[in-house]
Design a protein around this motif. Structure first.
Motif, PDB file in Angstrom:
ATOM      1  N   GLY A 252     -11.876  13.528  -6.185  1.00  0.00           N
ATOM      2  CA  GLY A 252     -10.498  13.645  -6.650  1.00  0.00           C
ATOM      3  C   GLY A 252      -9.536  14.245  -5.648  1.00  0.00           C
ATOM      4  O   GLY A 252      -8.361  13.864  -5.605  1.00  0.00           O
ATOM      5  N   GLY A 253     -10.014  15.212  -4.838  1.00  0.00           N
ATOM      6  CA  GLY A 253      -9.129  15.785  -3.840  1.00  0.00           C
ATOM      7  C   GLY A 253      -8.712  14.757  -2.814  1.00  0.00           C
ATOM      8  O   GLY A 253      -7.530  14.651  -2.449  1.00  0.00           O
ATOM      9  N   HIS A 254      -9.681  13.980  -2.336  1.00  0.00           N
ATOM     10  CA  HIS A 254      -9.389  12.918  -1.372  1.00  0.00           C
ATOM     11  C   HIS A 254      -8.513  11.849  -2.004  1.00  0.00           C
ATOM     12  O   HIS A 254      -7.551  11.364  -1.379  1.00  0.00           O
ATOM     13  N   PHE A 255      -8.804  11.510  -3.240  1.00  0.00           N
ATOM     14  CA  PHE A 255      -8.019  10.494  -3.949  1.00  0.00           C
ATOM     15  C   PHE A 255      -6.572  10.953  -4.109  1.00  0.00           C
ATOM     16  O   PHE A 255      -5.628  10.183  -3.872  1.00  0.00           O
TER      17      PHE A 255
ATOM     18  N   ASN B  65     -11.404   1.227  -5.847  1.00  0.00           N
ATOM     19  CA  ASN B  65     -10.721   0.311  -4.924  1.00  0.00           C
ATOM     20  C   ASN B  65      -9.837   1.078  -3.947  1.00  0.00           C
ATOM     21  O   ASN B  65      -9.824   0.797  -2.743  1.00  0.00           O
ATOM     22  N   ILE B  66      -9.090   2.045  -4.456  1.00  0.00           N
ATOM     23  CA  ILE B  66      -8.180   2.818  -3.594  1.00  0.00           C
ATOM     24  C   ILE B  66      -8.959   3.680  -2.615  1.00  0.00           C
ATOM     25  O   ILE B  66      -8.559   3.838  -1.453  1.00  0.00           O
ATOM     26  N   LEU B  67     -10.084   4.237  -3.046  1.00  0.00           N
ATOM     27  CA  LEU B  67     -10.923   4.998  -2.125  1.00  0.00           C
ATOM     28  C   LEU B  67     -11.479   4.104  -1.020  1.00  0.00           C
ATOM     29  O   LEU B  67     -11.633   4.532   0.129  1.00  0.00           O
TER      30      LEU B  67
ATOM     31  N   PHE C 243      -1.342   1.507   2.611  1.00  0.00           N
ATOM     32  CA  PHE C 243      -0.099   1.502   1.847  1.00  0.00           C
ATOM     33  C   PHE C 243       0.041   0.190   1.084  1.00  0.00           C
ATOM     34  O   PHE C 243       0.426   0.182  -0.098  1.00  0.00           O
ATOM     35  N   GLU C 244      -0.276  -0.923   1.747  1.00  0.00           N
ATOM     36  CA  GLU C 244      -0.103  -2.248   1.145  1.00  0.00           C
ATOM     37  C   GLU C 244      -0.960  -2.407  -0.100  1.00  0.00           C
ATOM     38  O   GLU C 244      -0.502  -2.940  -1.128  1.00  0.00           O
ATOM     39  N   ASN C 245      -2.212  -1.946  -0.041  1.00  0.00           N
ATOM     40  CA  ASN C 245      -3.099  -2.083  -1.190  1.00  0.00           C
ATOM     41  C   ASN C 245      -2.633  -1.227  -2.358  1.00  0.00           C
ATOM     42  O   ASN C 245      -2.582  -1.690  -3.506  1.00  0.00           O
ATOM     43  N   ILE C 246      -2.285   0.032  -2.078  1.00  0.00           N
ATOM     44  CA  ILE C 246      -1.845   0.927  -3.149  1.00  0.00           C
ATOM     45  C   ILE C 246      -0.539   0.426  -3.760  1.00  0.00           C
ATOM     46  O   ILE C 246      -0.366   0.440  -4.990  1.00  0.00           O
ATOM     47  N   HIS C 247       0.370  -0.031  -2.922  1.00  0.00           N
ATOM     48  CA  HIS C 247       1.656  -0.523  -3.424  1.00  0.00           C
ATOM     49  C   HIS C 247       1.454  -1.753  -4.309  1.00  0.00           C
ATOM     50  O   HIS C 247       2.099  -1.890  -5.353  1.00  0.00           O
ATOM     51  N   ARG C 248       0.534  -2.611  -3.900  1.00  0.00           N
ATOM     52  CA  ARG C 248       0.230  -3.803  -4.715  1.00  0.00           C
ATOM     53  C   ARG C 248      -0.342  -3.391  -6.070  1.00  0.00           C
ATOM     54  O   ARG C 248       0.061  -3.936  -7.116  1.00  0.00           O
TER      55      ARG C 248
END
Length: 339
Positions: A31-34, A154-156, A161-166
Motif C-alpha cells: 500500500g505504501g508503494h501503491f 495492474n497499477i503496481l 502516467f498513461e496507464n493510470i490516467h487511462r
C-alpha cells in the motif's frame, strides 16, 4: 482588525505523519508503494495545470481501494488515534502560539485524522479545515470490488502516467464507486488558499497579518497568498514546491522556532522577523537568548539549532538540498519524497 493570526499545514510543520500514506501502507497490500505511485500521478496532473484539478487529490484516488480492501471509518479513526507522531517541540509550540494569537490548521488530511490530532494535542478543532470524508456512506458491490483488486495489481505492474490516467479516466470513472471519489473535495492547493480567505472573512483579519507555514505542493497557493499579500510565508522542512512559493525557509528537527517567529511577528511585525533572521545567521546563540522569553523553548532551540534563510531566486535549489536532508531524517524517505 490588526490582530496577527497563524495558519499552518499539519503534516510536516506539526506532525511527521502522512496519514493517508500510512493507512494505505497498513491496510492495502504494497500500500505504501501503491499510494506513492498515485501521489506521483497526482503531482503530474497538478504540474500540468490540469483544469479544475486540486492538489492533494491522491486522497480521492486512493478511496476506491480503501473500499476494495474493506476499510471503514471506524478503521480510519482508530488507526489515526493510535498513530499520531508529532515533530519534536510540537506540543509546546501549539500551546504557546495558541496562547498569544489565533491559530488555525488548514490540512489536506482527512477530517478523522485532524480530529484525533486535535484531541491529542489540545488544538482547537473548531479552528481546523480538512478533507471531509464519509467513507461508510458509499457501498461497493462484488463486481466492482473484484475489478478494483485487479486494477490495484495492474497499477503496481505498470505505474506509467498513461496507464493510470487511462484507468481512472476510462474505467473507474464509469463505476458506481466513482461517486465516492466525486464526493470528496481535498483541502489542498487552491483549497488551502480558500480556507485562508474564509478565515479572513469570518474574523475580519487583514491578509498582511497572516503567518503561514507549509511544506509541500499542496501549500503552494497558501504560501504564495501570504507572501504576495505582505504576510509571513514560511516553508518548514519543505520540498522545492513550497520553497519556491515561500519567503522564508526553515530546516529543523524541532518546530519551536516557529513559536519564536510567531512571537516576534505578533509583537513587532514582519520587518522584525527579517531582522531576527539576519541577526540569527550572524550570531545564533545571542539572538535566541535575546528573543525568547520562554526558558524551555530557548533551551530546546539551543540544542536543536535550526537553519533559517530568506528565500531568493539564487538560493532555492541550495535550500531544497538542505531541507531534503532534514525532511528525510524527520519524516523518513518514503514520506519525505511525497509531493
Amino acid at each position: 482588525m490588526n490582530d496577527k493570526f497563524y495558519v499552518t499545514d499539519c503534516e510536516g510543520p506539526l506532525s511527521i505523519n502522512d496519514n493517508a500514506y500510512e493507512i494505505s501502507d497498513f491496510f492495502i497490500p504494497e500500500g505504501g508503494h501503491f499510494f506513492s505511485i498515485l501521489s506521483n500521478y497526482d503531482d503530474m496532473l497538478v504540474e500540468e495545470n490540469t483544469e479544475g484539478y486540486l492538489a492533494g487529490s491522491t486522497l480521492k484516488l486512493i478511496l476506491p481501494f480503501f473500499k476494495a480492501y474493506g476499510l471503514t471509518e471506524k478503521d480510519l479513526i482508530e488507526f489515526s488515534e493510535d498513530n499520531i507522531f508529532m515533530i519534536d517541540g510540537a506540543y509546546n509550540m501549539i500551546k504557546y502560539i495558541q496562547s498569544i494569537m489565533p491559530c488555525y490548521i488548514v490540512s489536506t488530511s482527512y477530517n478523522q485524522y485532524i480530529k484525533a490530532l486535535s484531541d491529542k494535542t489540545g488544538f482547537i478543532y473548531e479552528n481546523t479545515y480538512s478533507t471531509n470524508l464519509q467513507l461508510d456512506k458509499y457501498d461497493l458491490n462484488q463486481e466492482e470490488q473484484d475489478k478494483l483488486l485487479d486494477i490495484h495489481d495492474n497499477i503496481l505492474f505498470d505505474s506509467s502516467f498513461e496507464n493510470i490516467h487511462r484507468i481512472f479516466t476510462n474505467v473507474i470513472s464509469k463505476m458506481e464507486i466513482n461517486n465516492l471519489i466525486e464526493s470528496v473535495k481535498p483541502v489542498g492547493g487552491i483549497g488551502k488558499r480558500d480556507a485562508i480567505l474564509d478565515i479572513i472573512d469570518k474574523n475580519n483579519y487583514k491578509p498582511e497579518n497572516l503567518m503561514y507555514s507549509g511544506d509541500s505542493i499542496t501549500d503552494k497557493e497558501a504560501l504564495e497568498y501570504a507572501r504576495d499579500n505582505g504576510g509571513l510565508s514560511i516553508s518548514f522542512n519543505g520540498n522545492i514546491h513550497s520553497i519556491e512559493s515561500a519567503s522564508i525557509s526553515i530546516a529543523s528537527t524541532n518546530n519551536l522556532i516557529l513559536a519564536v517567529i510567531a512571537d516576534i511577528f505578533n509583537k513587532k511585525g514582519k520587518s522584525a522577523v527579517y531582522d531576527f533572521i539576519n541577526d540569527y545567521n550572524n550570531e545564533s546563540l545571542e539572538t535566541i537568548l535575546n528573543c525568547s522569553d520562554n526558558i524551555e523553548i530557548t533551551q530546546q532551540l539551543l540544542v536543536n539549532k535550526p537553519s533559517i534563510d530568506i528565500v531568493t531566486n539564487d538560493n532555492k535549489e541550495t535550500l531544497n538540498n538542505m531541507t531534503k536532508v532534514v525532511r528525510d531524517k524527520v519524516r523518513g524517505k518514503n514520506i519525505g519524497n511525497l509531493g
